[in-house]
Structure formats: structure tokens, C-alpha cells
Design an enzyme around this catalytic site. Sequence first.
Site, PDB file in Angstrom:
ATOM      1  N   LEU A  29       4.800   9.251  -4.537  1.00 22.76           N
ATOM      2  CA  LEU A  29       5.648   9.000  -3.370  1.00 22.76           C
ATOM      3  C   LEU A  29       4.969   9.387  -2.055  1.00 22.76           C
ATOM      4  O   LEU A  29       4.154  10.295  -2.010  1.00 22.76           O
ATOM      5  CB  LEU A  29       6.964   9.784  -3.494  1.00 22.76           C
ATOM      6  CG  LEU A  29       7.808   9.485  -4.729  1.00 22.76           C
ATOM      7  CD1 LEU A  29       9.129  10.244  -4.653  1.00 22.76           C
ATOM      8  CD2 LEU A  29       8.068   7.996  -4.898  1.00 22.76           C
ATOM      9  N   HIS A  33       8.501   5.953   0.968  1.00 18.87           N
ATOM     10  CA  HIS A  33       9.537   6.104  -0.060  1.00 18.87           C
ATOM     11  C   HIS A  33      10.625   7.072   0.421  1.00 18.87           C
ATOM     12  O   HIS A  33      11.816   6.836   0.224  1.00 18.87           O
ATOM     13  CB  HIS A  33       8.955   6.704  -1.349  1.00 18.87           C
ATOM     14  CG  HIS A  33       7.984   5.828  -2.064  1.00 18.87           C
ATOM     15  ND1 HIS A  33       6.653   6.140  -2.193  1.00 18.87           N
ATOM     16  CD2 HIS A  33       8.156   4.643  -2.709  1.00 18.87           C
ATOM     17  CE1 HIS A  33       6.050   5.202  -2.893  1.00 18.87           C
ATOM     18  NE2 HIS A  33       6.923   4.278  -3.208  1.00 18.87           N
ATOM     19  N   GLN A  57       4.127  -5.296 -14.946  1.00 20.81           N
ATOM     20  CA  GLN A  57       3.772  -5.931 -13.671  1.00 20.81           C
ATOM     21  C   GLN A  57       2.281  -5.788 -13.342  1.00 20.81           C
ATOM     22  O   GLN A  57       1.842  -6.199 -12.276  1.00 20.81           O
ATOM     23  CB  GLN A  57       4.648  -5.433 -12.534  1.00 20.81           C
ATOM     24  CG  GLN A  57       4.448  -3.984 -12.113  1.00 20.81           C
ATOM     25  CD  GLN A  57       5.500  -3.535 -11.115  1.00 20.81           C
ATOM     26  OE1 GLN A  57       6.635  -3.258 -11.479  1.00 20.81           O
ATOM     27  NE2 GLN A  57       5.138  -3.458  -9.846  1.00 20.81           N
ATOM     28  N   GLY A 145      10.951  -1.677   0.231  1.00 19.75           N
ATOM     29  CA  GLY A 145      10.198  -1.719   1.486  1.00 19.75           C
ATOM     30  C   GLY A 145       9.723  -3.131   1.821  1.00 19.75           C
ATOM     31  O   GLY A 145       9.426  -3.930   0.927  1.00 19.75           O
ATOM     32  N   ARG A 185      -1.192   3.324  -3.161  1.00 20.14           N
ATOM     33  CA  ARG A 185      -2.599   3.003  -3.412  1.00 20.14           C
ATOM     34  C   ARG A 185      -3.539   3.621  -2.385  1.00 20.14           C
ATOM     35  O   ARG A 185      -4.734   3.750  -2.655  1.00 20.14           O
ATOM     36  CB  ARG A 185      -2.807   1.482  -3.421  1.00 20.14           C
ATOM     37  CG  ARG A 185      -2.228   0.836  -4.651  1.00 20.14           C
ATOM     38  CD  ARG A 185      -2.287  -0.671  -4.539  1.00 20.14           C
ATOM     39  NE  ARG A 185      -1.409  -1.287  -5.504  1.00 20.14           N
ATOM     40  CZ  ARG A 185      -1.784  -1.650  -6.718  1.00 20.14           C
ATOM     41  NH1 ARG A 185      -3.025  -1.495  -7.097  1.00 20.14           N
ATOM     42  NH2 ARG A 185      -0.922  -2.197  -7.554  1.00 20.14           N
TER      43      ARG A 185
HETATM   44  O1  PAF Z   1       7.481  -1.740  -5.378  1.00 19.79           O
HETATM   45  C1  PAF Z   1       7.374  -1.047  -6.406  1.00 19.79           C
HETATM   46  O2  PAF Z   1       7.077   0.151  -6.368  1.00 19.79           O
HETATM   47  C2  PAF Z   1       7.614  -1.702  -7.751  1.00 19.79           C
HETATM   48  O3  PAF Z   1       7.157  -2.996  -7.769  1.00 19.79           O
HETATM   49  C3  PAF Z   1       9.079  -1.607  -8.226  1.00 19.79           C
HETATM   50  C4  PAF Z   1      10.004  -2.386  -7.307  1.00 19.79           C
HETATM   51  C5  PAF Z   1       9.514  -0.150  -8.284  1.00 19.79           C
HETATM   52  C6  PAF Z   1       9.224  -2.208  -9.631  1.00 19.79           C
HETATM   53  O4  PAF Z   1       8.429  -1.543 -10.555  1.00 19.79           O
END
Ligand code: PAF
Length: 279
Positions: A29, A33, A57, A145, A185
Site C-alpha cells: 500500500l 490506497h 490477472q 483509482g 510497482r
Molecule cells: O488495481 C488493483 O490493485 C487490482 O487490479 C485489483 C482491482 C485489486 C484487482 O485485483
Amino acid sequence: MNFFSQYSVLNSCLNKNKTIGLVPTMGALHEGHISLIERATIENEQVIVTIFVNPTQFENSEEVKSYPQNLNLDIQMIKKASPKSMIYAPKSNDLYDSKMKTYRYEFGILEKIMEGKFRNGHFQGVATIVEKLLNNFSPTKAYFGEKDFQQLLIIKSLVNQKKISTSIVGCSTYRDSQGLALSSRNKLLNTKELKNAIFLIEQLKLAKSLWKKENSLRITKIIEENFLNNIWLKLDYFDIRFENNLLKAKEKSDQKTRAFIAARIGKTRLIDNLLLNEY
Ligand code: PAF
């Protein structure tokens, strides 16, 4: 402590007569966030922050492994920002069966361009996990976001298609004093890379100033050339698109228009976007 690793246990602690704000995250975070968590805390009687690095993902397990993680620090930050919020940090088996399958969705152009083009299956994975979280907790509002603007539109399309009653709240991108969009990142960047990463917002700001008199073809050419002269960053794409449908915008108009950018710096891939209209 309001920490849960099983959604059924968390669910049994929720008061279904009170509003619920959901902030889905993958951890690591940062202040961006925290600003979502603070907003959720102001606007809802109960807040759930989820921390789950969603494997579906990502394109491969290496990418998942290299995603930054620091659960203890995340918990401390959440407690400070929103002491009463509930933290849900599950293992995969609380959300997926052993096959880790994604659901199938049709998002049309929204998933074929930009991030969808560069990250195979990414949005199918995002939509799957978000649908699971929304169905499990039935939040009143869920917060995302605008840095991941394409993701935000995918999620809005998901709730429309599935008739999910949660309202999706898009929140402005949180930037550091130099303008760099905060991202988990960024934690993967070394000092030099971090310094050079501001090139992204510089190019977006340049695009915004050029948009007053130039068309998108010309601006794209200028930005692409600027990237060719930058040894630190490799451009994946630069696009100017309408905010509501992500179709390409050729010229300045009354319609809200954004410039979108993705670039690699070392092994890390960063994205950002900026509204081009003047208000
Ligand atoms: O934006 C993110 O951090 C991710 O894509 C999410 C929305 C938490 C889904 O894993």
C-alpha cells in the site's frame, strides 16, 4: 484485531443494515490506497480493505512472485488511516478452487486496446476477482483509482452487465511532489529509475499543452520521438482517447479526453493517464 483470511468469517461480522465501503487492493500500500481507504471511511459505516495478489490477472507466476508485498506494513498503514476497518487478506483457496479459472466476459474494445493488448487475459482476471469480491460482500460502494483508468471502465461495465448494485467510485490519481503517479510497482524501482520515472507525467503534461493546438497524430509522433531519445524508458503505447468509451480521439472537442501512457523502465512497467480538457 479486525483481520480476516476467510470471507465467510468476515461476512458473519458485517452488519447488513449498515453501509459497506470496499477497497480492493493487492497490498504494497501507498498514499494513493490510503486516500481511497480514508474516502471509504468517510462515506460508509463499515469499511473492508482487501489485500490479495490475484494470480489470474498476471501472465505468469514469475510476475506474481515479483509483485511487491509487505502485509505487516500494510496492516499498520490501514490501522492508522481507518482503525475500525476490516482487513481481508485471504489465501487463493478462499476465492478460487484448485483450477484457478477465470470467468468469461465480453468487454468489447475496452479489453482489446492498451493494457488489454499488452497483458494477455489481464482484464478477465481483474473482472473475475472483482466480481467475486463484490458478490461475497455486497458493498454499497467500491473504490478504485483513476491511475488504472481502463480497469475502472472495465469494472463499471462488469457491474452493469451483471446487474450488481454496488456503486463504483473512481478516485483521482495520487501523485508525489514531482507528479509521479503513486503505484505499488514504484517500490521495484531503484533511485535512478525512480528519478527517471517522472518522464511519464512530463510527457502527459506536454501532451496536454500541445492538445490546445495540435491533433493526436502529431502529438503521438512528438511523444514517441521523445521516448526514442530517452535511454531509461521504453514506450509500450501512447494514446489519446475519449474518457467514456476509450475510442481514439483525433482532435480537441467538448468530450472529455485523456492521454494514456505505458512504458518500461528496467524490468518494471508503469502506466499513467491525464485528462487533457481544460476546466
Ligand atoms: O488495481 C488493483 O490493485 C487490482 O487490479 C485489483 C482491482 C485489486 C484487482 O485485483
